[in-house]
Motif scaffolding. Sequence first.
Motif, short mmCIF file in Angstrom:
data_model
loop_
_atom_site.label_atom_id
_atom_site.label_comp_id
_atom_site.label_asym_id
_atom_site.label_seq_id
_atom_site.Cartn_x
_atom_site.Cartn_y
_atom_site.Cartn_z
N GLU A 95 93.42 -105.38 -38.77
CA GLU A 95 94.50 -105.88 -38.70
C GLU A 95 95.58 -105.59 -39.90
N GLN A 109 98.59 -105.54 -40.38
CA GLN A 109 100.08 -106.06 -40.52
C GLN A 109 99.84 -107.38 -41.22
N LYS A 156 98.63 -102.57 -47.37
CA LYS A 156 98.79 -101.93 -46.41
C LYS A 156 98.80 -100.65 -46.53
#
Lengths: 429, 458
Positions: B208, B210, B424
């Motif tokens: 994940e 984000q 990220k």
Amino acid sequence: MTDQTNATGFDWDGPAFQSQMKKRRRSQIRLKLLGLGAIAIAFLMLMLLIGSLISTGYQAFTQTHLKIEVFLDPEHVDPENPARGNYRQILTDTMKVQFPEVADDRAALRRLTSILSNGAQFTIRDRVVANPGLIGETVQFNVPVSDDYDQLNKGLIDPETPEAHRRLKDDEIANFELLKDRGVVTKPLNTALLTNADSRFPELAGLKGALVGSFYALLTCFLLSFPLGIGAALYLEEFAPRNRFSDLIEININNLAAVPSVVFGLLALAVFLGWFGMPRSAPFVGGMTLALMTLPTIIIATRAALKAVPPSIREAALGVGASKQQVVFGHVLPLAMPGILTGTIIGLAQALGETAPLLLIGMNAFITSAPSTPFDSATALPTQIFIWADSPERGFVSRTSAAILVLLTFLITMNALAIFMRQKFERKW
Amino acid sequence: MTLLAFVILLAAVVIGYVMNLRAARAIRDGGTRMHSLEGFHGGYAALMTLVPTFFLIIVWLLFQDTVITAIVKAGLPAGVLGGKGTGEVQLIMSEIRSIAGGRIFGTPEDWKLEAAEHLVALRELSGWLLVAVTAALASAMMYISRRTVAAEFRARQGVERILHGLMVSCAVVAIFVTIGIVASLLFETIRFFQMVPFWDFVLGTNWEPQIPIREDQVAAEGAFGMLPVFLGTLVIAFIAMFIATPIGLLSAVYLHEFASRRVRGVVKPVLEVLAGVPTVVYGFFAILVIAPAIRSFGDNFGLPIAPNTALAAGSVMGIMLIPFISSFADDALGAVPRSLRDGSLAVGATQAETISKVLFPAAIPGIVGGILLAVSRAIGETMIVVMAAGLIAKMTINPLDSVTTVTVQIVTLLIGDTAFDSPKTLAAFALGMVLFLMTLCINILALRIVRKYREIYD
């Protein structure tokens, strides 16, 4: 002979043999049919691919226009400063003339004006700016209608579906039918597809920015990869001694040819944009990235072309006293040139369709004007296709297909050129 | 300025060539026997001027921006950058850059305007310096090469030495590209592992990426376990191979063994067209035709099919790989010595038996090599999956479900503005490293198998 056969105890005419033969023949036919089926599937898929692109894409090659008489009211446009006129109001007035019965209903009027594309006012503005003498006169304009009405006119919105399920309501369709009956609705060739740059509105969006961007990127790619590729191939094929160093280069080139394209994008992002601070979205940087990917293709093709030149040419030139480099540059390279160019064109055609590395360096930006230099932000044909495929407006579906058809036309032309050159210039010894 | 530098360079090259040519001609006309032809003297001057000066301009242009930015940053008043993260500093620098370019938004602080002026002045200075240095170097090289013109000077050898050096450096570019790939991936991957533990990435089952941008934002913590992404890649690659391998092999068998010359002449170009279609086109085909078709097919049978089902992306990728496998298999079958085939047919085997019992086993190394290369293509393929596969990583092998792949994650993490200091962005490079290593291993294995097989029959 029959004695011998009987000696093995096998009856060559017996039912056992017959049934075995039958089985063997059946398996032969089965394999043949399977092969045919496989080819048929491949064919079918190609047909389906091209068929679906053409059936959705042909709609984008025409665009519904409205022929309207526009009174360029001096009240709304100042002849001193025609670029800042209130052209939206002029258009509203025009629609008021077309539909006098709704003249006072502002909401209805607004919905009527939305038949026209958002870009219609700029079409009028550009013409007025070019010729301010028009102000105060009534001029005929041919302006695009907005996407929903374009879809309606092309039959992509079915008036038979329940009102709640379609973009246009019954009264809007009725208005448009009225205009159609008056004969002001036309459907000319959509030249905007090639002469406009990108836009948020499908009826205005065109490929000019992408075409120019792709051209600059391919030019950069060619200028870099062609000399580098030929230099490297000449060294490896004609001059390099057989040692570890040249082996290393060879292994490297073979591996580079198989590295996934997205990894080249990562390289460009980290090195060109990150370390050297080159501009994002620039076709020049895209071209450099594509050059790295095209390099192995060109090197491999050039080496094959150099190998195809018979040794007798080299020996003859050496025999009359030419140096090794004079042999290569004076005789071998010119003879290999058609093969090299063919390989280069095929490599460039691959580069033209490459998308992933360009996405990573930002060539999927939304840019509404064509780049004027290779260092400006721009998109390329494949990334433009990607942007349009992602856009929710319905008009972009057919435009994506049309853009793909344009891209495929370029690719087919390039490949046909390569095949033509191979057949015309390649010499067999 | 840059253009002027290139014009000066071009002029110097032409003048140097003509000067040396004339000088050499003068010597020849004087009756002396020259070692080299006059053209080589001219070419020597041209190359001697061109190569170092061109190299200088390129290096200058590459590093000009980095150096100027560093100087401007160092010249900022003390304290304005204190305590700011790299992202914020980058933002300030790009604001200064856009002010320098004449695009002023709002009312920037005075020190920003000053810095912008500084930047403009430095750029101008750099431009003039470049022109001056180019002119100086070019004329120095012209002078040096002009001095060399003499009857006994070995100009041809000089030219050939330079050309040889140029060709070697062209070949070395290939090595530099590989080094560049490895270095950029490695560099960013190491930074990623400073933020996210190595084993969390390799063995984590939760992806994940984000992560919250601001402190108070409600969002997932950000988990970087690559296993579900990896699994999704394998699922799609498996579907693709499941479709491409039988169709590719069977069509190669038919083309090689049964097809007449005319059929071959039609089918081969068609397969080549399939191979030449850009992948972005296949991606659009997947979302336009295949995915809706699969979904309505599933609706008829009451099967729950995700909108981004792995089946759509995988099957279109399979179509893309058909010509790839077919051409490899065709080559492999064609490389089997004719004597094996004739021998088999002579003892009475049917064509089908010859293929399945003789040709195929003999060609198997080449075919396996081709299939492996196709697998590596399937794993590295980007556009089809970016357009047709999902974004959310799930630990599932259900082909009807939506899965994501390594390449999809790389592209979605890096599209848009990217800062180089968030996990990220760096995660994309770590995934890129995984992808690179995976495809590299498969390619090396495939090339080994193919090469080994060739040694048997050649």
